[in-house]
Design an enzyme around this catalytic site. Structure first.
Site, short mmCIF file in Angstrom:
data_model
loop_
_atom_site.label_atom_id
_atom_site.label_comp_id
_atom_site.label_asym_id
_atom_site.label_seq_id
_atom_site.Cartn_x
_atom_site.Cartn_y
_atom_site.Cartn_z
N GLU A 128 0.87 -1.19 0.00
CA GLU A 128 0.00 0.00 0.00
C GLU A 128 0.90 1.23 0.00
O GLU A 128 2.12 1.11 0.23
CB GLU A 128 -0.91 -0.02 1.24
CG GLU A 128 -1.88 -1.20 1.20
CD GLU A 128 -2.87 -1.22 2.36
OE1 GLU A 128 -2.79 -0.34 3.24
OE2 GLU A 128 -3.72 -2.12 2.35
N THR B 284 2.66 -5.10 -9.96
CA THR B 284 3.26 -5.51 -11.23
C THR B 284 2.16 -6.18 -12.06
O THR B 284 1.42 -7.02 -11.52
CB THR B 284 4.42 -6.49 -10.98
OG1 THR B 284 5.36 -5.82 -10.15
CG2 THR B 284 5.08 -6.92 -12.27
N GLN C 102 45.51 -7.22 -16.39
CA GLN C 102 45.15 -8.11 -15.27
C GLN C 102 43.97 -7.57 -14.47
O GLN C 102 43.12 -8.33 -13.99
CB GLN C 102 46.36 -8.32 -14.36
CG GLN C 102 46.14 -9.50 -13.44
CD GLN C 102 47.33 -9.72 -12.52
OE1 GLN C 102 47.84 -8.78 -11.90
NE2 GLN C 102 47.77 -10.95 -12.42
N GLY D 225 33.55 1.28 -20.01
CA GLY D 225 34.02 2.67 -20.01
C GLY D 225 32.86 3.62 -20.29
O GLY D 225 31.73 3.38 -19.88
N GLU E 160 9.90 -8.53 -3.73
CA GLU E 160 9.72 -9.75 -2.91
C GLU E 160 10.52 -9.65 -1.61
O GLU E 160 11.01 -10.66 -1.10
CB GLU E 160 10.14 -11.03 -3.65
CG GLU E 160 9.68 -11.16 -5.07
CD GLU E 160 8.24 -11.55 -5.23
OE1 GLU E 160 7.73 -12.29 -4.39
OE2 GLU E 160 7.62 -11.07 -6.19
N GLU F 291 17.25 -6.18 3.70
CA GLU F 291 17.11 -6.15 5.17
C GLU F 291 16.07 -7.19 5.61
O GLU F 291 16.25 -7.88 6.61
CB GLU F 291 16.70 -4.75 5.66
CG GLU F 291 17.81 -3.71 5.58
CD GLU F 291 18.12 -3.26 4.14
OE1 GLU F 291 17.25 -3.36 3.26
OE2 GLU F 291 19.27 -2.84 3.91
C1 LIG Z 1 8.87 -2.13 -9.56
C2 LIG Z 1 8.20 -2.67 -8.34
C3 LIG Z 1 7.25 -3.66 -8.47
C4 LIG Z 1 6.58 -4.14 -7.33
N1 LIG Z 1 5.59 -5.10 -7.49
C5 LIG Z 1 4.81 -5.44 -6.43
C6 LIG Z 1 3.69 -6.32 -6.58
O1 LIG Z 1 3.44 -6.85 -7.66
N2 LIG Z 1 2.91 -6.55 -5.49
C7 LIG Z 1 3.15 -6.00 -4.28
O2 LIG Z 1 2.40 -6.27 -3.34
N3 LIG Z 1 4.24 -5.19 -4.08
C8 LIG Z 1 5.06 -4.90 -5.13
N4 LIG Z 1 6.14 -4.05 -4.96
C9 LIG Z 1 6.39 -3.45 -3.65
C10 LIG Z 1 7.60 -4.06 -2.97
O3 LIG Z 1 7.31 -5.34 -2.51
C11 LIG Z 1 8.00 -3.08 -1.85
O4 LIG Z 1 8.48 -1.90 -2.45
C12 LIG Z 1 9.05 -3.69 -0.94
O5 LIG Z 1 8.51 -4.75 -0.19
C13 LIG Z 1 9.62 -2.64 0.03
O6 LIG Z 1 8.60 -1.95 0.66
P1 LIG Z 1 8.62 -0.33 0.70
O7 LIG Z 1 8.89 0.13 -0.68
O8 LIG Z 1 7.35 0.11 1.34
O9 LIG Z 1 9.83 0.03 1.60
P2 LIG Z 1 9.79 0.15 3.21
O10 LIG Z 1 9.13 -1.05 3.80
O11 LIG Z 1 9.23 1.48 3.56
O12 LIG Z 1 11.34 0.11 3.55
C14 LIG Z 1 12.19 1.24 3.35
C15 LIG Z 1 13.61 0.84 3.78
O13 LIG Z 1 13.62 0.47 5.16
C16 LIG Z 1 14.12 -0.86 5.31
N5 LIG Z 1 13.41 -1.51 6.40
C17 LIG Z 1 12.07 -1.67 6.56
N6 LIG Z 1 11.79 -2.33 7.68
C18 LIG Z 1 12.98 -2.63 8.27
C19 LIG Z 1 13.37 -3.31 9.46
N7 LIG Z 1 12.46 -3.87 10.27
N8 LIG Z 1 14.69 -3.41 9.74
C20 LIG Z 1 15.62 -2.85 8.91
N9 LIG Z 1 15.32 -2.20 7.79
C21 LIG Z 1 14.01 -2.09 7.45
C22 LIG Z 1 13.87 -1.53 3.97
O14 LIG Z 1 14.76 -2.63 3.79
C23 LIG Z 1 14.14 -0.38 3.01
O15 LIG Z 1 15.54 -0.25 2.84
C24 LIG Z 1 6.88 -3.62 -6.06
C25 LIG Z 1 7.88 -2.63 -5.93
C26 LIG Z 1 8.53 -2.15 -7.06
C27 LIG Z 1 9.57 -1.07 -6.89
#
Ligand SMILES: Cc1cc2nc3c(=O)[nH]c(=O)nc-3n(C[C@H](O)[C@H](O)[C@H](O)COP(=O)(O)OP(=O)(O)OC[C@H]3O[C@@H](n4cnc5c(N)ncnc54)[C@H](O)[C@@H]3O)c2cc1C
Length: 401
Positions: A131, A162, A295, A355, A379, A383
């Site tokens: 969301e 997606t 190398q 390059g 997926e 982290e």
């Molecule tokens: C091109 C694309 C396609 C996608 N397709 C789908 C799809 O088909 N269906 C779907 O449901 N989702 C989809 N997603 C969503 C995707 O699964 C999420 O973007 C992803 O799970 C990360 O969630 P977020 O972007 O909300 O990042 P956040 O959860 O907000 O995380 C932000 C940062 O904080 C870190 N973080 C969060 N929690 C913790 C913790 N507890 N400890 C340490 N670090 C933490 C994360 O690793 C990240 O670096 C897609 C995303 C993209 C970019």
């Protein structure tokens, strides 16, 4: 056949499927991928070709018209396809996850209704957990389903689907507190709904809007969208498995096989980057010899090839573990983590070998450089993989003192 990323112990059938897919990738995907990607164009002809090859039904059981193949066969095909163009593997991945969830958790009626048409590629799947305010923290989902007679009424906004536009069946995870009172564990009050819709954008079903494509840095061609539910009415028989409150577990099961799949995509993209790097290194001359004879460049190639081999081995191991019926969350998490990190590193090394030309849109590596980062996020981020791996290690190596 290339020397790297060989898989031992494959059956004749697996080898035949793989060589057909590899041939398709070399002839139909690689020559057009970069041009289509630059135009952000949906690869309809490629999708039609893969439908004909039966790729959309690879893991769907034969009784439903699929090929009934293993996760390993599927992952190796995905590796080949991603080697050609990662976006195409993305078109298949969400379809595969939804088909897998139906096979594992669907009612008989749901399987009979959807799986044969999914095997033929007529019904195309997408899945939706994320969301606007959450991705990693799935337990914080706020989209909601409320029961109304024989139907549920769904409201809320989803993000990052997606294939959101091109799909016709979306597995949507929402909160459904029916029978799960306030205060119960958040993951026990979630339900997966099977939402059928028209392909395209705008209002694709009463109460359901797909606003348009999100403009992305890479991973183009495949559409990524939002999904808005405003009084969307879904019949009770479209609750996955027929029982509410199981959605979180069903989605996590789907994402677990999805992780092997993302690892396979990382392997495919890294292989292609290696191929491009080693080829360019033998053509470009500096200081009187091909740069491959310096190398420093040979060391880069050695590191890249070692990473390609290691990621492939871990991905194959994770797929085989799942195929044997064992729990594979540890192996899938490790494979996804390693393959996506190595993919980014191998792509960057191939980019450096090119390059200045690596920065030009005329060279394929420029596209790979924009595609690799998506694998670090999709997926579950690195982290999140490390959290899964760490928890499982503490289970396995519990201190006995
Ligand atoms: C091109 C694309 C396609 C996608 N397709 C789908 C799809 O088909 N269906 C779907 O449901 N989702 C989809 N997603 C969503 C995707 O699964 C999420 O973007 C992803 O799970 C990360 O969630 P977020 O972007 O909300 O990042 P956040 O959860 O907000 O995380 C932000 C940062 O904080 C870190 N973080 C969060 N929690 C913790 C913790 N507890 N400890 C340490 N670090 C933490 C994360 O690793 C990240 O670096 C897609 C995303 C993209 C970019």
């Amino acid at each position: 056949m290339a020397r790297l990323a060989q898989t031992h112990g494959l059956t004749d059938v697996q080898q035949e499927i793989l060589s057909t897919v590899r041939d398709f990738v070399d002839k139909e995907i690689i020559p057009v991928a970069t041009e289509l990607e630059h135009r952000d164009e949906y690869p309809q002809e490629i999708v039609d070709g893969l439908k004909e090859l039966g790729v959309f039904g690879l893991m769907i059981p034969e009784e439903y018209g699929g090929l009934g193949e293993s996760l390993l066969t599927y992952a190796l095909c995905v590796e080949e396809i991603a080697r050609g163009w990662m976006s195409v593997s993305g078109i298949i991945n969400t379809h595969f996850i939804v088909a897998y969830m139906l096979k594992q958790h669907g009612t008989q009626e749901q399987k009979d209704t959807f799986l044969p048409r999914m095997a033929a590629g007529e019904v195309r799947g997408a899945f939706s957990m994320s969301e606007p305010a959450l991705g990693s923290d799935v337990s914080a989902i706020t989209s909601k389903a409320v029961k109304d007679g024989d139907e549920y009424v769904l409201n809320g906004q989803k993000m990052w689907l997606t294939n959101g536009g091109t799909s016709t069946l979306v597995a949507v995870l929402v909160r459904s507190d029916e029978g799960h009172p306030e205060g119960s564990a958040p993951h026990k009050s979630m339900t997966t709904f099977l939402v059928e819709k028209e392909p395209g954008f705008g209002e694709v079903r009463p109460g359901l809007t797909i606003p348009g494509k999100i403009d992305k840095m890479g991973y183009k061609g495949v559409d990524t969208t939002e999904l808005i539910m405003d009084g969307l009415r879904i019949p009770a028989n479209r609750v996955l498995g027929g029982v509410t409150g199981r959605g979180f577990y069903q989605m996590m099961d789907g994402v677990e096989v999805g992780r092997v799949n993302v690892a396979a995509r990382g392997c495919g993209v890294a292989q292609r980057a290696f191929e491009l790097g080693i080829s360019y290194a033998q053509q470009r001359h500096t200081f009187g010899k091909p740069i491959a004879q310096h190398q420093a460049i040979q060391f880069k190639l050695a590191e890249m090839a070692t990473k390609v081999e290691a990621a492939h081995a871990m991905m194959v191991n994770a797929a085989r573990k799942k195929d044997s019926g064992e729990r594979n969350d540890l192996e899938a998490g490790m494979a996804k983590y390693l393959a996506s990190e190595y993919c980014k590193e191998v792509v960057e090394d191939a980019f450096r070998i090119h390059g200045g030309y690596g920065f030009s849109k005329e060279y394929e590596i420029e596209r790979l450089y924009r595609e690799a980062p998506m694998l670090l996020i999709g997926e579950g981020t690195a982290e999140i993989q490390k959290m899964i791996i760490g928890r499982r290690l503490l289970e396995e190596y519990r201190f006995q003192g």
